[in-house]
Write an enzyme that holds these catalytic residues in place. Structure first.
Site, PDB file in Angstrom:
ATOM      1  N   ASP A  28      16.329 -21.102  -1.164  1.00 31.70           N
ATOM      2  CA  ASP A  28      15.357 -20.571  -0.201  1.00 31.70           C
ATOM      3  C   ASP A  28      15.504 -21.262   1.159  1.00 31.70           C
ATOM      4  O   ASP A  28      15.930 -22.406   1.235  1.00 31.70           O
ATOM      5  CB  ASP A  28      13.936 -20.784  -0.759  1.00 31.70           C
ATOM      6  N   HIS A  45      21.649 -16.399   6.240  1.00 34.91           N
ATOM      7  CA  HIS A  45      22.205 -15.982   4.948  1.00 34.91           C
ATOM      8  C   HIS A  45      23.709 -16.299   4.902  1.00 34.91           C
ATOM      9  O   HIS A  45      24.225 -16.764   3.899  1.00 34.91           O
ATOM     10  CB  HIS A  45      21.979 -14.494   4.709  1.00 34.91           C
ATOM     11  N   LEU A 139      32.787 -23.994 -15.843  1.00 36.81           N
ATOM     12  CA  LEU A 139      31.416 -23.651 -15.425  1.00 36.81           C
ATOM     13  C   LEU A 139      31.126 -22.160 -15.559  1.00 36.81           C
ATOM     14  O   LEU A 139      31.939 -21.318 -15.186  1.00 36.81           O
ATOM     15  CB  LEU A 139      31.228 -24.059 -13.951  1.00 36.81           C
TER      16      LEU A 139
END
Ligand code: IPE
Ligand code: IPE
Ligand code: MG
Length: 250
Positions: A28, A45, A139
């Site tokens: 955020d 962004h 991962l």
């Protein structure tokens, strides 16, 4: 004189045998990052992608098995159409550019959320990234896209109900927390041990509501585009100092 602990020093404080098995992140603060610089929100962004790269790579190198990043919520459609469109464009750009890097780091990519309701070109790029990284064994990177914790629960209940519908005498006792969790999007992942949120907000914003029941929460005021491997190391060190009690006496 106060000296700043180096990233290598922070890394050396991490007990690699007690890593969180799943880290979930509410990324955020992109908009606030841009506003501080008098830039349009989309610049925030875009800058946030740099933080994604750092965290993904740091988790892969540490040996964290699962990383789930909240990238777009079901509620984010309420934003102006132009921002949503640009976000979808950025996502496609990220996926196309990143496949090589994901493979180089042995990372398996996945997505959770109401994926079938995303624009078709986005779905296409997601499928491609999933397929092209499917043989990676390191991962597990999962993007939560068009994700909502409540809609995930509704989807699970619908699946379960439609299975039971076909049975004459459904065994309701067989529905347990364990069996129910197999209907969730995260069915083949452990629950997050560590939940990170950037930008200081103390809320879940509808993220992994079922799965975070006993996650350790770590909130930082750092805005997502400024988040680096340093903050990730700090979060893991903090996590390893916590006493998890699960309602018992520890
Ligand atoms: C997080 O940054 C990214 C998404 C939700 C897509 P925000 O866009 O929410 O940034 P703030 O919270 O307005 O600063
Ligand atoms: C949460 O951030 C969603 C994502 C990070 C994708 P928001 O910025 O949408 O959450 P609220 O509106 O502050 O709760
Ligand atoms: Mg926000």
């Amino acid at each position: 004189m106060k000296t700043r602990t180096s990233n290598a020093d922070l890394h050396s404080q991490i007990d690699l045998k007690r890593l969180p098995q799943h880290i979930a992140v509410i990324m955020d603060g992109n908009g606030r990052w841009a506003r501080k610089r008098h830039l349009p929100r989309i610049a925030g962004h875009r800058a946030g992608i740099g933080a994604v790269r750092q965290v993904v790579e740091a988790c892969a190198r540490l040996g964290v098995p699962c990383l789930t990043l909240y990238a777009f919520s079901v509620e984010n459609w309420k934003r102006p159409h132009t921002e949503v469109k640009l976000l979808m464009g950025l996502l496609r750009e990220y996926l196309k550019k990143e496949i090589k890097e994901l493979n180089r780091n042995n990372i398996r990519f996945g997505a959770i959320g109401r994926i079938a309701s995303l624009p078709e070109p986005v779905q296409h790029d997601l499928r491609e990234t999933i397929e092209k990284t499917s043989s990676s064994t390191g991962l597990r990177l999962t993007l939560a896209l068009n994700y909502g914790g409540r809609s995930e629960l509704i989807d699970a209940v619908r699946d379960l109900a439609s299975e039971l519908n076909g049975k004459d005498a459904p065994d309701l006792e067989a529905i347990t927390e364990q069996s129910f969790s197999r209907y969730l999007y995260t069915r083949d992942m452990p629950d997050p041990d560590l939940l990170i949120r950037t930008s200081g907000e103390m809320r879940l914003s509808n993220f992994l509501l079922w799965q975070v029941a006993y996650s350790e929460i770590w909130v930082t005021d750092i805005l997502w585009p400024d988040f680096t491997e340093r903050e990730l190391f700090q979060a893991v060190i903090d996590f390893q100092r916590r006493e998890r009690r699960y309602g018992g006496l520890g």
